[in-house]
Design an enzyme around this catalytic site. Structure first.
Site, short mmCIF file in Angstrom:
data_model
loop_
_atom_site.label_atom_id
_atom_site.label_comp_id
_atom_site.label_asym_id
_atom_site.label_seq_id
_atom_site.Cartn_x
_atom_site.Cartn_y
_atom_site.Cartn_z
N SER A 41 -27.48 -56.86 -3.23
CA SER A 41 -28.05 -56.80 -1.88
C SER A 41 -29.57 -56.70 -1.89
O SER A 41 -30.21 -56.70 -0.83
CB SER A 41 -27.50 -55.58 -1.13
OG SER A 41 -26.10 -55.59 -1.11
N CYS A 129 -13.21 -37.41 5.76
CA CYS A 129 -13.23 -37.84 7.17
C CYS A 129 -12.14 -37.18 8.01
O CYS A 129 -12.41 -36.67 9.10
CB CYS A 129 -13.13 -39.35 7.27
SG CYS A 129 -11.88 -40.09 6.22
N GLN A 156 -4.38 -43.04 9.86
CA GLN A 156 -5.74 -43.30 9.39
C GLN A 156 -6.10 -44.79 9.39
O GLN A 156 -5.36 -45.63 8.88
CB GLN A 156 -5.92 -42.68 8.00
CG GLN A 156 -5.82 -41.16 8.06
CD GLN A 156 -6.19 -40.44 6.78
OE1 GLN A 156 -5.47 -39.52 6.39
NE2 GLN A 156 -7.27 -40.80 6.13
N GLY A 160 -11.34 -46.42 6.48
CA GLY A 160 -11.38 -45.39 5.45
C GLY A 160 -11.51 -45.99 4.06
O GLY A 160 -11.94 -45.32 3.13
N HIS A 242 -9.62 -42.50 13.07
CA HIS A 242 -8.46 -41.77 12.59
C HIS A 242 -7.87 -40.95 13.75
O HIS A 242 -8.61 -40.43 14.59
CB HIS A 242 -8.85 -40.78 11.49
CG HIS A 242 -9.19 -41.42 10.18
ND1 HIS A 242 -9.07 -42.76 9.93
CD2 HIS A 242 -9.64 -40.87 9.01
CE1 HIS A 242 -9.43 -43.02 8.67
NE2 HIS A 242 -9.80 -41.88 8.10
N GLN A 316 -13.95 -42.53 12.17
CA GLN A 316 -14.06 -41.97 10.82
C GLN A 316 -15.31 -42.43 10.09
O GLN A 316 -15.77 -41.75 9.17
CB GLN A 316 -12.78 -42.22 10.02
CG GLN A 316 -12.55 -43.61 9.51
CD GLN A 316 -13.26 -43.90 8.22
OE1 GLN A 316 -13.74 -45.02 8.05
NE2 GLN A 316 -13.37 -42.94 7.34
#
Lengths: 337, 337
Positions: A41, A129, A156, A160, A242, A316
């Site tokens: 990146s 989270c 969830q 995540g 979540h 989350q």
């Protein structure tokens, strides 16, 4: 304006990007922001308000001149770079799980245990989270009535598992609609139109690592070492928020009205509990914002125990990760000034 | 071959269609099968093995010559037609909820309380889908250790709202992928990529009607009037199978190994609990077949109580509705011969 130079490690991931948003939205006063990510990146340009920042390569010797590190790296990468940042004297606010249970590292949800921030010896850990979302919802109830045990079922979101988790759900949905077969990469099985009752590895007693976090981190954050948490963590085909069904076993009786009153006065939480108008928390409504929504508060009967059940949802990536870390920084800066 | 003429009411719906499949697959010996639905479907041809059956119009005077009625109608329609079927002397096996709690109507899960079939006075009720799936999973554990209380979180498929529920999820997913806005019709809110913690209306204590069914029907089926069930029922973007995270409070201690042994010997259930190989029940795997899969069996700590937690999944159109009704018929025929 504080004199702090802040770095985000893992600035191109889902959590890293939200850390940038949160720093801007909360107008955190910092001198300079630097963004680090993997080589792939390097050189990418990222807007930060009216500035343009350039992604730098994360290396073990990139920490000179940096006061605070916001770490959004995966555990295995964090293990390589954070010891170097620590050596350089940076304050580390770490979203990985590697230091969370260390005795000399405070684990902080700012609405719950802000004072723990100031016991730090160079590292402050950001909790898991699901743990953050559950604890924001219940900590004030605990202060009033003492929670001895909790039974939690989680729902969830794929975020995540980061950007790749979201992409995997989106790809699978399209593939299925085109009649193609699905090959899972990020999750162990197809997640589109499915549920996977495994997040993390399993211990000898049959609990997953995600399920143990809610107990282990919950005990530390609440300073309540005997708290028992039974948890079933399930991945569901939802993108960002979540949700959790939580049943609380309390030491003292608490009426639904008292619980609603406490929740309605809790920082970081919005009471959404108006059943006459089909008002309850839903993960679509809690995404891309910072509040944890709490509703469906009701009494439960388990023998003669005092038991309350509720339902909560929270983004989350934001409150469950990025925002919580930035709030820790915000407290730290206020306290330093 | 029995001499019974059997009718399916609501033969073109999801449950009605599966009743046909189940009658064929289980080779239920009947003299004649007749299919009824609303006027709109009259004349439609339906394959039944090597025969072709024609849908007849459901009317209040269509019950002459019919011995057994398998009812797959919605509650409000069932209320119109079933009293007429009863008057005509048909035995009614009813998947609607209208008679389930009537004192003179047995409520039956054939693996759990088959003998109750023979107390019937013309009507046998088929339980709620989540209730059937949970009870098949836990009834033998209850026999061994007595379940006093249960805490259940459900993850319920859109098929629980019938064919329209499935179509709504599919339509929303396509609309979202094309950037169109979503207008819910069947569910109160968007269900694609979302969770809705409401199934049925709410009572004054804040429990939904679906949540109360598990307690009220569970007490009746298990002949255990003091059973307490705390339930959070949630609609999830899954097509056909319901999943449930269940925590059991037991009178007597039961080890995980004993529980696994009992589950592995239970009729109608498949133990899928091999964590080393990521083996656990998932709704994709339990769809389009009749077994309830049970796994993730583990001990939980809630004070000094004996507590077990497990996870189960089952096809709600089949074992949760159609197959269970056909199994009741199967028992009834065997007993009549």
């Amino acid at each position: 304006m504080s004199e702090l130079t802040v770095a985000i490690l893992g600035a191109t991931g889902e959590v890293g990007k939200e850390m940038l948003n949160s720093l801007l939205e909360r107008q955190i006063p910092i001198k300079e922001l630097r963004l680090f990510a993997s080589k792939r990146s390097t050189g990418q340009k990222v807007a930060f308000g009216d500035k343009e920042l350039v992604i730098e390569t994360l290396t073990t010797d990139c920490f000179e001149g940096i006061d605070v590190v916001l770490c959004a790296l995966d555990d295995d990468i964090a293990r390589i770079y954070l010891p170097e940042a620590k050596k350089q004297g940076c304050l580390i606010i770490d979203n990985s799980s590697i230091y969370r249970l260390d005795e000399d590292v405070p684990l902080v949800v700012p609405e719950v245990n802000p004072d723990d921030i100031y016991t730090n010896q160079g590292i402050i850990a950001n909790p898991n989270c699901s743990t953050i979302i559950a604890l924001v919802a219940i900590a004030q109830l605990h202060k009033k009535a003492t929670i001895n045990s909790m039974i939690v079922s989680t729902y969830q979101a794929v975020s995540g598992a980061g950007k790749q988790g979201i992409e995997e759900l989106e790809t699978q949905v399209v593939d299925i609609s085109e009649g193609k077969s699905v090959t899972p990469h990020v999750f162990p099985y197809q997640i589109a139109y499915n549920l996977i009752p495994q997040i993390g590895g399993f211990n000898a007693e049959g609990h997953s690592s995600e399920e143990m976090k809610l107990q282990n981190e919950g005990r530390k954050i609440l300073h309540h070492p005997t708290l028992d948490v039974t948890c079933t963590c399930v991945r569901v085909p939802v993108v960002r928020s979540h949700s959790e069904a939580i049943t609380l076993f309390l030491d003292n009786d608490l009426s639904v009205e008292e619980a609603r009153q406490i929740i309605s006065e809790t920082d970081g939480v919005k009471l959404v509990d108006n059943l006459d108008n089909q008002g309850y928390p839903m993960p679509l409504d809690t995404s891309n914002q910072d509040l944890v929504y709490v509703g469906r508060i009701r009494k439960s009967k388990v023998g003669n125990q005092s038991v309350l059940t509720l339902w909560c949802c929270g983004d989350q990536v934001r409150k469950g990760a990025a925002t919580n870390a930035v709030q820790i920084l915000e407290h730290y800066i206020k306290h330093s000034n």
